[in-house]
Design a protein around this motif. Sequence first.
Motif, PDB file in Angstrom:
ATOM      1  N   LEU A 129       5.215  -9.098 -13.258  1.00  0.00           N
ATOM      2  CA  LEU A 129       6.665  -9.205 -13.169  1.00  0.00           C
ATOM      3  C   LEU A 129       7.052  -9.776 -11.813  1.00  0.00           C
ATOM      4  CD1 LEU A 129       7.344  -6.719 -11.117  1.00  0.00           C
ATOM      5  CD2 LEU A 129       7.382  -5.354 -13.180  1.00  0.00           C
ATOM      6  N   SER A 130       8.328 -10.055 -11.694  1.00  0.00           N
ATOM      7  CA  SER A 130       8.887 -10.456 -10.408  1.00  0.00           C
ATOM      8  C   SER A 130       9.935  -9.440 -10.001  1.00  0.00           C
ATOM      9  CB  SER A 130       9.499 -11.859 -10.503  1.00  0.00           C
ATOM     10  OG  SER A 130      10.601 -11.862 -11.384  1.00  0.00           O
ATOM     11  N   LEU A 131      10.036  -9.193  -8.712  1.00  0.00           N
ATOM     12  CA  LEU A 131      10.996  -8.217  -8.197  1.00  0.00           C
ATOM     13  C   LEU A 131      11.906  -8.888  -7.187  1.00  0.00           C
ATOM     14  CD1 LEU A 131       8.745  -5.096  -7.473  1.00  0.00           C
ATOM     15  CD2 LEU A 131      10.440  -5.305  -9.287  1.00  0.00           C
ATOM     16  N   THR A 132      13.172  -8.554  -7.246  1.00  0.00           N
ATOM     17  CA  THR A 132      14.110  -8.915  -6.191  1.00  0.00           C
ATOM     18  C   THR A 132      14.664  -7.627  -5.619  1.00  0.00           C
ATOM     19  OG1 THR A 132      15.956  -9.089  -7.739  1.00  0.00           O
ATOM     20  CG2 THR A 132      14.707 -11.110  -7.255  1.00  0.00           C
ATOM     21  N   GLY A 133      15.134  -7.700  -4.408  1.00  0.00           N
ATOM     22  CA  GLY A 133      15.624  -6.472  -3.796  1.00  0.00           C
ATOM     23  C   GLY A 133      16.605  -6.722  -2.681  1.00  0.00           C
TER      24      GLY A 133
ATOM     25  N   VAL B  53       0.850  -1.198   0.000  1.00  0.00           N
ATOM     26  CA  VAL B  53       0.000   0.000   0.000  1.00  0.00           C
ATOM     27  C   VAL B  53       0.881   1.242   0.000  1.00  0.00           C
ATOM     28  CG1 VAL B  53      -1.809   1.253   1.229  1.00  0.00           C
ATOM     29  CG2 VAL B  53      -1.778  -1.248   1.266  1.00  0.00           C
ATOM     30  N   GLY B  54       0.559   2.173  -0.912  1.00  0.00           N
ATOM     31  CA  GLY B  54       1.279   3.440  -0.950  1.00  0.00           C
ATOM     32  C   GLY B  54       2.188   3.585  -2.145  1.00  0.00           C
ATOM     33  N   ALA B  55       2.334   2.548  -2.961  1.00  0.00           N
ATOM     34  CA  ALA B  55       3.207   2.637  -4.131  1.00  0.00           C
ATOM     35  C   ALA B  55       2.781   1.613  -5.177  1.00  0.00           C
ATOM     36  CB  ALA B  55       4.664   2.408  -3.736  1.00  0.00           C
ATOM     37  N   ASP B  56       2.700   2.064  -6.452  1.00  0.00           N
ATOM     38  CA  ASP B  56       2.447   1.168  -7.578  1.00  0.00           C
ATOM     39  C   ASP B  56       3.799   0.842  -8.190  1.00  0.00           C
ATOM     40  OD1 ASP B  56       1.695  -0.192  -9.808  1.00  0.00           O
ATOM     41  OD2 ASP B  56       0.567   1.449 -10.731  1.00  0.00           O
ATOM     42  N   LEU B  57       4.443  -0.199  -7.682  1.00  0.00           N
ATOM     43  CA  LEU B  57       5.786  -0.541  -8.131  1.00  0.00           C
ATOM     44  C   LEU B  57       5.801  -0.965  -9.593  1.00  0.00           C
ATOM     45  CD1 LEU B  57       6.983  -2.543  -4.998  1.00  0.00           C
ATOM     46  CD2 LEU B  57       7.420  -0.151  -5.550  1.00  0.00           C
ATOM     47  N   VAL B  58       4.756  -1.660 -10.035  1.00  0.00           N
ATOM     48  CA  VAL B  58       4.682  -2.083 -11.433  1.00  0.00           C
ATOM     49  C   VAL B  58       4.600  -0.868 -12.347  1.00  0.00           C
ATOM     50  CG1 VAL B  58       3.339  -3.373 -13.129  1.00  0.00           C
ATOM     51  CG2 VAL B  58       3.626  -4.268 -10.811  1.00  0.00           C
TER      52      VAL B  58
ATOM     53  N   LYS C  21      14.798  -4.629  -8.196  1.00  0.00           N
ATOM     54  CA  LYS C  21      15.160  -4.888  -9.584  1.00  0.00           C
ATOM     55  C   LYS C  21      14.183  -5.884 -10.181  1.00  0.00           C
ATOM     56  CE  LYS C  21      19.159  -6.049 -12.426  1.00  0.00           C
ATOM     57  NZ  LYS C  21      20.587  -6.447 -12.395  1.00  0.00           N
ATOM     58  N   PRO C  22      13.615  -5.548 -11.366  1.00  0.00           N
ATOM     59  CA  PRO C  22      12.678  -6.479 -11.994  1.00  0.00           C
ATOM     60  C   PRO C  22      13.405  -7.626 -12.671  1.00  0.00           C
ATOM     61  CG  PRO C  22      12.958  -4.568 -13.379  1.00  0.00           C
ATOM     62  CD  PRO C  22      13.764  -4.307 -12.146  1.00  0.00           C
TER      63      PRO C  22
END
Length: 656
Positions: A567-571, A497-502, A587-588
Motif C-alpha cells: 500500500l501507499s501511505l500519506t500523512g 522500526v517499532g511498528a508494523d503499519l501495514v 491514511k492509506p
Amino acid sequence: MRKISIIIGVLVVAVLGALVVITSFISSDLVKSRLTQAVKESTGRDLNIQGEFEVNFFPKISLSAEGATLSNRADGVAEHMVEIEKLKLGLAVLPLLRRDIRLTEFILENPVINLEVDGKNQSNWDFVLTMDEQTSSSEPIDETVQESSSISNLSLGDVRIVNGSVSYLNKSTPAQYDVSSVNMTVSLPDLGSEFNAKGSLVYNGEKLDLDIALENPSALADGGQSPLSLALSSKLVDLGVAGSISNTSPLKLKGKSSLDVPSMRKLASWLDQDLPSQKGFGPLSISGNLDVNGQVYAFKNANIQFDKMKGTGALSFNTTSALPHVSATLDLDKLDLRPYMSEANGESEAQPNSSSEIAPWSSTKIDFSPLKSFNADFNFSTKKFYYQRFEVDQSVLIVSLKNGSLVANLSDLNLYKGKGSAKITLNTSRSIPQLTSTFDLTGIDSGPLIVAATARELFTGTGDMGFTLSSTGRSQAELMKNLSGNGRLLLNDGEVVGADLVGMLRLISAFKPQNPAQPAADAQTTDAVGSKTGQDQVTKFSQMGGTFTVSNGVLNNQDFKLLNEALSLTGNGRVDIAGQKIKFRMKPGARQDDGGLRVSLIIEGPWNDIKFRPDFEQILKDQIQKGLGINPEDPVGSLFDLLLKETRKPKNTETQ
C-alpha cells in the motif's frame, strides 16, 4: 726600577692601612641608618632590621642582617612585602677599582616574599618613587659618564636562596598561589662564562626541579642573544627547551621544546582546576619548535599526542589583547571528543536503547562563560571525528570564536556512507544566547545516524536529508521551546522500526462496526493494533519522506509519504519537540479489496508512551457516507444529489 717597585708597594700598604683606619670609624648603626633612608627614598617603603646588623669594608665589603623586613603598601593584605630571617652579602673591594663586581656571597635564608595585585590592577612591587621617576625629574644623564661607570665584569660566588617562600594574591580574581621550600643556587664565574641556576620549589604539595643554563650572559646583557637551555621536571610535568634567547623588546625565545604530562587530569587537579568527566584527560606530549615573541607563544612543526589522538601542525597563544587568542592548524588521525563529554562515554551508549525513558529538557541555565574567556581560530583535518554517538569519516572542521560568538564549519563532511556539510553558529554575546544550525547530507545511511542522534532504532534507509534550525535560550528547555526552521527527508529502501503499519491498517480495515456505540469492539481493535508495535515489528518501504517546518518548538508536516509494495501511505501532523509529544495521522491509499473504505491510523502521545489507534471518528463518518451513498471525493455534490432525490420522490395520498 727596584726602587720604584718598593715605592709603589709602600704606597699600596699605606692606602690599605688608611682604608682600615678610616672604615674602622664608620659604625654599623650609621650604615644601617643610611641604608634604611636610601630604601625609603627610592621605594617609599620602610626597611626595618630588628636583629643583628654588621658591616665591614675591608678586606671585602661584607654585610649581614637578621630579621629584615620591607613594608607592604598601606592597602596591602600582608603586613610586609618581604621578610628575611638572615641575609649575608660579600663584595670584593679591589676589583671595584676596575669596575669589576665580584659578589663573593649573597645568601638569603628563609625569605618570605608576598606579591599582591589590588582591585585596580596595581601591584605592590610598583614602588611609589621608582628609579625612572627619579631620573626623569633630575638633570639629563651624561652618556659619557654613564658609559664610563658601567661594569666591566660580573662574578657571582656563593649565591643562594635557602628555604624561601613566595605568595601571590590578586584581589580582582580568585587567583592565589603559594610556593614554598624554594632552594636555588646561582653560579657565574664571569660574564664570559656560562650562567647556571639550579634549584627546586614546592607548589601545592608537589616538588619541581629547575635547571637553567645561559651560555653567553655577556652578549645577552649587551642587547644580543645567547644560547639557552631550560629544564623543569616533576612527577606531573616535564618541560625542556634548548634554543636561544634575545634581549630585545619584546623578549624573544626560539628553540626545540618538549612537554610531557603523564596525566592531564592529575595536572589539572594540582593546579586546582576541575575537569568535566571521569574519563579522558590522560597523557599529553608536545614536541616541536618553540617561538616566543613577548606575549605571543607559538609551537611550529609540532607533534602532538593527547590520550589516543595523534596529530601534527602548529599552535599559538597570544596574550597581547584583553582576551587571549588561541589558534591551531592540525592534521589529526582522529578527533575523539567522547571521553570529555558528560554523556556517551561508554561503548554501550553507542548501541540503540529502546527501553530507557527520554528525560525532559533541562531547565538548568547553561554556562556559556568559557566561550567568553578567550578568542580562537581552529582548523582541523581529521580522518575520524567522534562526538557522543556520532562517527564522522575524513572531514575538515573550521572553528572561529570571537567575543563569545562561535562559528563551526564542517566542510567535506563524510559520514555514514554519505557526504555533506554543516554549519553551527552560537552567539553568547547577546543577553539571550542564539543558536543556528544548518545540515545538508546526501546518500546517507540513516539507520546508524538516527541511532547516534536518538539512541533508538526508529527507521533505516538511504537518502538525503537537511535542515536549518535556529533558536534562542539560556537552557535546553528554552532552546527547544523557541526552536524554528525547516527541513526535508527522503529515504529509499528501508524500514520503519517499532511498528508494523501495514498490519495495523489491515486490522483496522477489517473492523466494520454494526452499531456506532461499540466501545468494547473499539478497545479490542486498539489492543490488536497495539500488538503490532515493538522492536520486532517493522514496516518496509521503497520510499519514505516529506518536508517540515518548525515554529515555537513544534514541528509540522503536511506531505508525509510512505510507499510499500502492499500500500501507499500519506500523512500529516505535528511533533511538539518542546513538550515531547506527537500527534500524527496516516491514511492509506485506495485499495480494490477494501470496498473503498479508507481508515486512518492515529499516532499520538508523549514520547515515552506513544500509542497507535484507529481513527474511529473517521470510520463512523465513512460508514455513514457509504450508507448514504456519499462520494468522499465530492461530499458536497453527493449530498446535494441526495437531497434532490428526496425532494423528487412522489408523495403518498390517503384513500378517501
